[in-house]
Design a protein around this motif. Structure first.
Motif, PDB file in Angstrom:
ATOM      1  N   VAL A  33       0.863  -1.184   0.000  1.00  0.00           N
ATOM      2  CA  VAL A  33       0.000   0.000   0.000  1.00  0.00           C
ATOM      3  C   VAL A  33       0.900   1.234   0.000  1.00  0.00           C
ATOM      4  N   THR A  34       0.599   2.179  -0.883  1.00  0.00           N
ATOM      5  CA  THR A  34       1.363   3.421  -0.978  1.00  0.00           C
ATOM      6  C   THR A  34       0.505   4.581  -0.466  1.00  0.00           C
ATOM      7  N   ILE A  35       1.052   5.340   0.465  1.00  0.00           N
ATOM      8  CA  ILE A  35       0.384   6.554   0.929  1.00  0.00           C
ATOM      9  C   ILE A  35       1.132   7.739   0.336  1.00  0.00           C
ATOM     10  N   VAL A  36       0.478   8.446  -0.556  1.00  0.00           N
ATOM     11  CA  VAL A  36       1.085   9.603  -1.202  1.00  0.00           C
ATOM     12  C   VAL A  36       0.894  10.826  -0.323  1.00  0.00           C
ATOM     13  N   VAL A  37       1.968  11.572  -0.130  1.00  0.00           N
ATOM     14  CA  VAL A  37       1.914  12.867   0.542  1.00  0.00           C
ATOM     15  C   VAL A  37       2.309  13.917  -0.505  1.00  0.00           C
ATOM     16  N   PRO A  38       1.393  14.825  -0.869  1.00  0.00           N
ATOM     17  CA  PRO A  38       1.693  15.755  -1.964  1.00  0.00           C
ATOM     18  C   PRO A  38       2.530  16.960  -1.543  1.00  0.00           C
ATOM     19  N   PHE A  39       3.371  16.757  -0.539  1.00  0.00           N
ATOM     20  CA  PHE A  39       4.239  17.811  -0.028  1.00  0.00           C
ATOM     21  C   PHE A  39       5.594  17.195   0.320  1.00  0.00           C
ATOM     22  N   PRO A  40       6.635  18.010   0.486  1.00  0.00           N
ATOM     23  CA  PRO A  40       7.956  17.475   0.823  1.00  0.00           C
ATOM     24  C   PRO A  40       7.976  16.784   2.189  1.00  0.00           C
ATOM     25  N   PRO A  41       8.993  15.982   2.454  1.00  0.00           N
ATOM     26  CA  PRO A  41       9.113  15.303   3.749  1.00  0.00           C
ATOM     27  C   PRO A  41       9.306  16.300   4.893  1.00  0.00           C
ATOM     28  N   GLY A  42       8.886  15.859   6.086  1.00  0.00           N
ATOM     29  CA  GLY A  42       9.186  16.624   7.289  1.00  0.00           C
ATOM     30  C   GLY A  42       8.071  17.490   7.809  1.00  0.00           C
ATOM     31  N   GLY A  43       7.085  17.810   6.988  1.00  0.00           N
ATOM     32  CA  GLY A  43       5.984  18.646   7.439  1.00  0.00           C
ATOM     33  C   GLY A  43       4.948  17.855   8.210  1.00  0.00           C
ATOM     34  N   GLY A  44       3.927  18.562   8.710  1.00  0.00           N
ATOM     35  CA  GLY A  44       2.893  17.910   9.503  1.00  0.00           C
ATOM     36  C   GLY A  44       2.140  16.844   8.731  1.00  0.00           C
ATOM     37  N   ALA A  49       0.981  11.010   7.896  1.00  0.00           N
ATOM     38  CA  ALA A  49       0.951   9.869   6.980  1.00  0.00           C
ATOM     39  C   ALA A  49       1.803   8.726   7.512  1.00  0.00           C
ATOM     40  N   ARG A  50       2.937   9.041   8.088  1.00  0.00           N
ATOM     41  CA  ARG A  50       3.840   7.991   8.589  1.00  0.00           C
ATOM     42  C   ARG A  50       3.286   7.345   9.857  1.00  0.00           C
ATOM     43  N   ILE A  51       2.560   8.110  10.660  1.00  0.00           N
ATOM     44  CA  ILE A  51       1.908   7.519  11.833  1.00  0.00           C
ATOM     45  C   ILE A  51       0.890   6.480  11.388  1.00  0.00           C
ATOM     46  N   LEU A  52       0.042   6.846  10.424  1.00  0.00           N
ATOM     47  CA  LEU A  52      -0.960   5.905   9.931  1.00  0.00           C
ATOM     48  C   LEU A  52      -0.292   4.735   9.207  1.00  0.00           C
ATOM     49  N   GLY A  53       0.715   5.035   8.398  1.00  0.00           N
ATOM     50  CA  GLY A  53       1.374   3.984   7.635  1.00  0.00           C
ATOM     51  C   GLY A  53       1.979   2.910   8.520  1.00  0.00           C
ATOM     52  N   GLN A  54       2.599   3.317   9.610  1.00  0.00           N
ATOM     53  CA  GLN A  54       3.198   2.347  10.529  1.00  0.00           C
ATOM     54  C   GLN A  54       2.129   1.446  11.138  1.00  0.00           C
ATOM     55  N   ARG A  61      -0.153  -6.547   8.203  1.00  0.00           N
ATOM     56  CA  ARG A  61       0.967  -7.445   7.901  1.00  0.00           C
ATOM     57  C   ARG A  61       1.300  -7.388   6.400  1.00  0.00           C
ATOM     58  N   GLN A  62       1.298  -6.182   5.909  1.00  0.00           N
ATOM     59  CA  GLN A  62       1.603  -5.921   4.502  1.00  0.00           C
ATOM     60  C   GLN A  62       2.434  -4.642   4.433  1.00  0.00           C
ATOM     61  N   SER A  63       3.344  -4.550   3.490  1.00  0.00           N
ATOM     62  CA  SER A  63       4.195  -3.367   3.386  1.00  0.00           C
ATOM     63  C   SER A  63       3.361  -2.121   3.081  1.00  0.00           C
ATOM     64  N   VAL A  64       3.702  -1.033   3.772  1.00  0.00           N
ATOM     65  CA  VAL A  64       3.073   0.268   3.537  1.00  0.00           C
ATOM     66  C   VAL A  64       4.200   1.277   3.395  1.00  0.00           C
ATOM     67  N   VAL A  65       4.232   1.979   2.266  1.00  0.00           N
ATOM     68  CA  VAL A  65       5.276   2.973   2.032  1.00  0.00           C
ATOM     69  C   VAL A  65       4.653   4.351   1.891  1.00  0.00           C
ATOM     70  N   VAL A  66       5.347   5.358   2.397  1.00  0.00           N
ATOM     71  CA  VAL A  66       4.925   6.747   2.243  1.00  0.00           C
ATOM     72  C   VAL A  66       5.773   7.366   1.143  1.00  0.00           C
ATOM     73  N   GLU A  67       5.110   7.933   0.149  1.00  0.00           N
ATOM     74  CA  GLU A  67       5.789   8.508  -1.012  1.00  0.00           C
ATOM     75  C   GLU A  67       5.516  10.003  -1.072  1.00  0.00           C
ATOM     76  N   ASN A  68       6.544  10.809  -0.909  1.00  0.00           N
ATOM     77  CA  ASN A  68       6.409  12.261  -0.983  1.00  0.00           C
ATOM     78  C   ASN A  68       6.512  12.712  -2.435  1.00  0.00           C
ATOM     79  N   ARG A  69       5.457  13.331  -2.933  1.00  0.00           N
ATOM     80  CA  ARG A  69       5.430  13.833  -4.304  1.00  0.00           C
ATOM     81  C   ARG A  69       5.026  15.311  -4.271  1.00  0.00           C
ATOM     82  N   GLY A  70       5.953  16.138  -3.767  1.00  0.00           N
ATOM     83  CA  GLY A  70       5.676  17.563  -3.651  1.00  0.00           C
ATOM     84  C   GLY A  70       5.740  18.270  -4.988  1.00  0.00           C
ATOM     85  N   GLY A  71       5.256  19.498  -4.991  1.00  0.00           N
ATOM     86  CA  GLY A  71       5.309  20.328  -6.183  1.00  0.00           C
ATOM     87  C   GLY A  71       3.938  20.778  -6.628  1.00  0.00           C
TER      88      GLY A  71
END
Length: 325
Positions: A33-44, A49-54, A61-71
């Motif tokens: 599962v990919t969680i997209v964050v439409p902003f750069p890393p480090g912000g609120g 997203a990383r709290i939920l992803g973990q 019991r499945q991989s969850v990755v957070v993908e930052n796609r800012g701009g």
């Protein structure tokens, strides 16, 4: 025994409800599962997203990755999610401003979030603080309004950019108070805070954690909080609505979304897991460091919340003649 039979019967009836049964029986997730964050890393938004992803990863019991796609003020990540397969394996955590861009730059587009995305759950809706340079001299919101009316256009407020939630919160305040203030947009809250501390601007409508150190150093005053009621996370800071501007409320919210068309059973399952994550004390503690409290909602309630909130900000954009960037 009767009580036990009653409880078992109630539980059986609950589990046999069609929506819950389908949510439990639907195989999901079946891959990463990919969680997209439409902003750069480090912000609120990224932190949430990383709290939920973990939590999702541990529970499913499945991989969850957070993908930052800012701009593009969030548009790049948003468009990525809109093009994704609507099967629940691509999610997005974004904020008020990220969704405002869908409503149109002039505030006149009829907006229904279900036409664009699948809302899953509100995560948090933290209030801002009205952060004021001590030299202004107001002791409460009522006094600030009186000073602004006596000197139209004299007071300046900074924001993280034109059309940002911090900008719109101040514009709503000015409109309801019947005052005019000069907007000074910055490239982020950091430069705005620097000028606030230096006295080059008078006010900011800012996330509380952004100005906390300056408040502790007596360089900035938290005049009021922008929620309808005082926040438990900001003891001693009154609500603007109770100290001079009745009815005023402006919060910036964060929510969990999926592409349009995700089947209801999968939406329900993700929402249930998100709500479970937000109920944990460890989650509450981490959100408190962001000045937020968890506020989970059902998908339907979240959809209604978004449409009403965006309509409110569209009115502000239209009536204040603001062009969203």
């Amino acid at each position: 025994m009767a009580t036990r039979r009653t409880l078992l019967a109630t539980l059986g009836a609950t589990l046999s409800m069609p929506g819950i049964a389908r949510a439990q029986d639907t195989p999901f997730p079946t891959r990463t599962v990919t969680i997209v964050v439409p902003f750069p890393p480090g912000g609120g938004t990224d932190v949430l997203a990383r709290i939920l992803g973990q939590h999702f990863q541990e529970s499913w019991r499945q991989s969850v990755v957070v993908e930052n796609r800012g701009g593009g003020a969030g548009r790049i990540g948003l468009q990525l999610v809109q093009r994704a397969q609507p099967d629940g394996h691509t999610l997005m955590v974004t904020s008020t401003g990220g969704i405002m861009g869908l409503a149109g730059p002039g505030g006149d587009k009829v907006f229904a979030v279900r036409d664009e995305l699948t809302p899953i759950s509100l995560i948090a809706a933290p209030a801002y603080v009205i952060a004021m340079h001590p030299g202004v001299g107001a002791r409460n919101v009522g006094e600030l309004i009186a000073l602004a009316k006596a000197r139209p256009g004299h007071f300046t407020f900074g924001s993280s950019g034109t059309g940002a939630a911090s900008h719109l919160a101040a514009e709503l305040f000015a409109a309801m108070a019947g005052i005019e203030m000069l907007h000074v947009p910055y490239r982020g809250t950091g430069p705005a805070l620097t000028d606030l501390v230096a006295g080059r601007i008078h006010l900011m409508f800012a996330p509380p954690q952004t100005v906390a150190a300056a408040v502790a150093a007596n360089q900035v005053v938290n005049l009021a909080v922008t929620s309808e009621r005082p926040s438990a996370l900001l003891p001693g800071v009154p609500a603007a609505s109770t100290t001079g501007l009745p009815g005023y409320a402006a919060v910036g919210w964060f929510g969990l979304f999926a592409p349009k068309g995700v089947p209801a059973p999968i939406t329900q399952r993700i929402a249930q897991e998100a709500n479970r994550a937000l109920s944990l004390q460890s989650t509450r503690d981490r959100l408190a460091t962001l000045g937020a409290e968890p506020e989970p909602m059902t998908p339907d309630a979240f959809t209604t919340f978004i449409d009403q909130d965006i309509a409110k900000w569209q009115r502000v954009v239209r009536e204040r003649n603001i062009t969203l960037e």
